[in-house]
Write a protein that holds these residues in place. Structure first.
Motif, PDB file in Angstrom:
ATOM      1  N   THR A   1       0.847  -1.198   0.000  1.00  0.00           N
ATOM      2  CA  THR A   1       0.000   0.000   0.000  1.00  0.00           C
ATOM      3  C   THR A   1       0.881   1.246   0.000  1.00  0.00           C
ATOM      4  O   THR A   1       2.020   1.219   0.451  1.00  0.00           O
TER       5      THR A   1
ATOM      6  N   LEU B   1      -7.844   3.859   1.375  1.00  0.00           N
ATOM      7  CA  LEU B   1      -7.938   2.941   2.510  1.00  0.00           C
ATOM      8  C   LEU B   1      -8.640   3.544   3.718  1.00  0.00           C
ATOM      9  O   LEU B   1      -8.811   2.857   4.728  1.00  0.00           O
TER      10      LEU B   1
ATOM     11  N   LEU C   1       2.484  -8.948   2.703  1.00  0.00           N
ATOM     12  CA  LEU C   1       1.737  -7.699   2.794  1.00  0.00           C
ATOM     13  C   LEU C   1       2.649  -6.635   3.373  1.00  0.00           C
ATOM     14  O   LEU C   1       3.265  -6.846   4.421  1.00  0.00           O
TER      15      LEU C   1
ATOM     16  N   ASN D   1       2.133  -3.013   4.749  1.00  0.00           N
ATOM     17  CA  ASN D   1       1.242  -1.923   5.148  1.00  0.00           C
ATOM     18  C   ASN D   1       2.067  -0.648   5.258  1.00  0.00           C
ATOM     19  O   ASN D   1       2.648  -0.355   6.307  1.00  0.00           O
ATOM     20  N   ASN D   2       2.121   0.109   4.176  1.00  0.00           N
ATOM     21  CA  ASN D   2       2.979   1.285   4.148  1.00  0.00           C
ATOM     22  C   ASN D   2       2.210   2.600   4.068  1.00  0.00           C
ATOM     23  O   ASN D   2       2.713   3.628   4.508  1.00  0.00           O
TER      24      ASN D   2
ATOM     25  N   PRO E   1      -4.396  -0.738   8.433  1.00  0.00           N
ATOM     26  CA  PRO E   1      -3.495  -1.876   8.611  1.00  0.00           C
ATOM     27  C   PRO E   1      -4.104  -3.003   9.439  1.00  0.00           C
ATOM     28  O   PRO E   1      -3.802  -4.176   9.204  1.00  0.00           O
TER      29      PRO E   1
ATOM     30  N   LEU F   1      -6.304  -4.984   6.988  1.00  0.00           N
ATOM     31  CA  LEU F   1      -5.506  -5.718   6.001  1.00  0.00           C
ATOM     32  C   LEU F   1      -4.698  -6.830   6.654  1.00  0.00           C
ATOM     33  O   LEU F   1      -4.525  -7.905   6.068  1.00  0.00           O
ATOM     34  N   MET F   2      -4.199  -6.585   7.864  1.00  0.00           N
ATOM     35  CA  MET F   2      -3.527  -7.667   8.606  1.00  0.00           C
ATOM     36  C   MET F   2      -4.487  -8.817   8.872  1.00  0.00           C
ATOM     37  O   MET F   2      -4.129  -9.990   8.758  1.00  0.00           O
TER      38      MET F   2
ATOM     39  N   VAL G   1       4.170 -10.258   6.936  1.00  0.00           N
ATOM     40  CA  VAL G   1       3.559  -8.930   6.972  1.00  0.00           C
ATOM     41  C   VAL G   1       4.611  -7.948   7.464  1.00  0.00           C
ATOM     42  O   VAL G   1       5.273  -8.202   8.474  1.00  0.00           O
TER      43      VAL G   1
ATOM     44  N   ASN H   1       4.677  -4.047   8.678  1.00  0.00           N
ATOM     45  CA  ASN H   1       3.914  -2.860   9.018  1.00  0.00           C
ATOM     46  C   ASN H   1       4.888  -1.692   9.178  1.00  0.00           C
ATOM     47  O   ASN H   1       5.745  -1.724  10.061  1.00  0.00           O
TER      48      ASN H   1
END
Length: 251
Positions: free
Chosen positions: A7, A60, A83, A85-86, A114, A117-118, A133, A135
Motif C-alpha cells: 500500500t 484505505l 503484505l 502496510n505502508n 493496517p 488488512l492484517m 507482513v 507494518n
C-alpha cells in the motif's frame, strides 16, 4: 513466483519496496489512490523486471477501499505471500489544537486500515501455513509525541504480538521503525523540517533493504541504522519528559 501487496506504492518507502521486491522477482499488487501514478509505476516495473503487476486504486480510509484491498489479500487464485502496510500521512499541529476530523482520517489510515488488512492477510496466510507482513511504523512509536506516535506504538505492539502468535503457522510479522526518511512525506504534510540535522536523515532504499534483511532473519522489529537503534534504546531508558521535549522538534 512470490507475490506481494504494497500500500502507498507510488512514492517514498512504498515505491522503494515495490522496486526492490520486483528486482527480487516478486509479482506485485500495488495500491494507492492515484490511478495514473499507479499505472506509471506498474509499467516501469513490468518493463524493467519482467514481473506481473496488478494495479488497485483504493482509498484505505473508506470501506470500499479497504474491502478491495482485503479482497486481493484473500484471493485463492492469486495468493499474496507478503503484505506491506505502508500507506500513511500526517499533518502539522498537536492533538488538542487540530481538527478532530483530520485526526479521525489519520486514525483510519494509520490504525484501522493496517488492522483490517492484517486480519485478511493473517487468515489467508494461516490456511497456507506461510507468509509475512511488514507494518511500516516509526521510531516515533517509542516516544510520547501525540497521536501520530500513539498510532505507531499501537502498530508496533500488535506486530510484536502477531509475530509470536502466528509463528507456529509460518507467518513472520515485522514492525519497520525508521526515523526521518527522505521522501514526500514531510512536504505533503507541510511540516517545517529545516531544524532536522542532516545526520538524522535516512535514504528510503536503504531502509527497505534493512527491513527485508531483518524479515529474512525473523526479526519482529526492524530499526534501520545504528544511530536510530541507539536513539530508540535511549528513548526507552531516558525520562519521559526529556524524551518528549527532544521528540517535539520533529514530526
Amino acid at each position: 513466483m512470490p507475490r506481494a501487496l504494497v500500500t502507498g506504492a507510488t512514492a517514498g518507502i512504498g515505491h522503494c519496496f515495490v522496486t526492490e521486491l520486483a528486482a527480487r522477482g516478486h509479482d506485485l499488487v500495488i495500491v494507492a489512490r492515484d490511478t495514473s501514478r499507479l499505472e506509471s509505476v506498474a509499467a516501469e516495473l513490468r518493463e524493467r523486471h519482467g514481473v506481473d503487476v496488478d494495479v488497485l486504486t483504493a482509498d484505505l480510509t473508506t470501506a470500499d477501499g479497504l474491502a478491495a484491498a482485503a479482497g486481493a489479500l484473500t484471493s485463492t487464485s492469486r495468493p499474496v505471500d507478503l503484505l506491506v502496510n505502508n500507506a500513511g500521512s500526517s499533518f502539522p499541529g498537536w492533538f488538542g489544537t487540530t481538527d478532530v476530523a483530520d485526526e479521525d482520517d489519520q486514525l483510519d489510515l494509520l490504525v484501522r486500515a493496517p488492522m483490517h488488512l492484517m486480519d485478511a492477510a493473517l487468515k489467508a496466510m494461516s490456511g497456507r501455513h506461510g507468509g509475512a507482513v511488514i507494518n511500516v511504523a516509526s521510531v516515533a512509536a517509542f516516544t510520547p509525541r501525540g497521536t501520530y506516535s500513539a498510532h505507531k506504538a499501537w502498530l508496533v505492539n500488535l506486530s510484536q504480538w502477531a509475530h509470536l502468535q502466528y509463528a507456529d503457522v509460518g507467518i513472520t510479522v515485522q514492525a519497520l521503525c525508521p526515523g526521518f526518511v527522505r521522501t514526500e512525506f514531510h512536504q505533503r504534510m507541510g511540516a517545517d523540517i529545516s531544524g532536522i540535522p542532516r545526520w538524522m536523515w535516512l535514504k528510503a532504499p536503504k531502509v527497505v533493504k534493512a527491513s527485508l534483511k531483518d524479515l529474512e532473519r525473523g526479526r519482529a522489529i526492524s530499526i534501520p541504522s545504528v544511530r536510530y537503534k541507539i536513539l530508540a534504546t535511549l528513548s526507552r531508558l531516558a525520562p519521559a519528559g526529556f524524551v518528549a521535549r527532544v521528540a517535539k522538534r520533529g514530526r
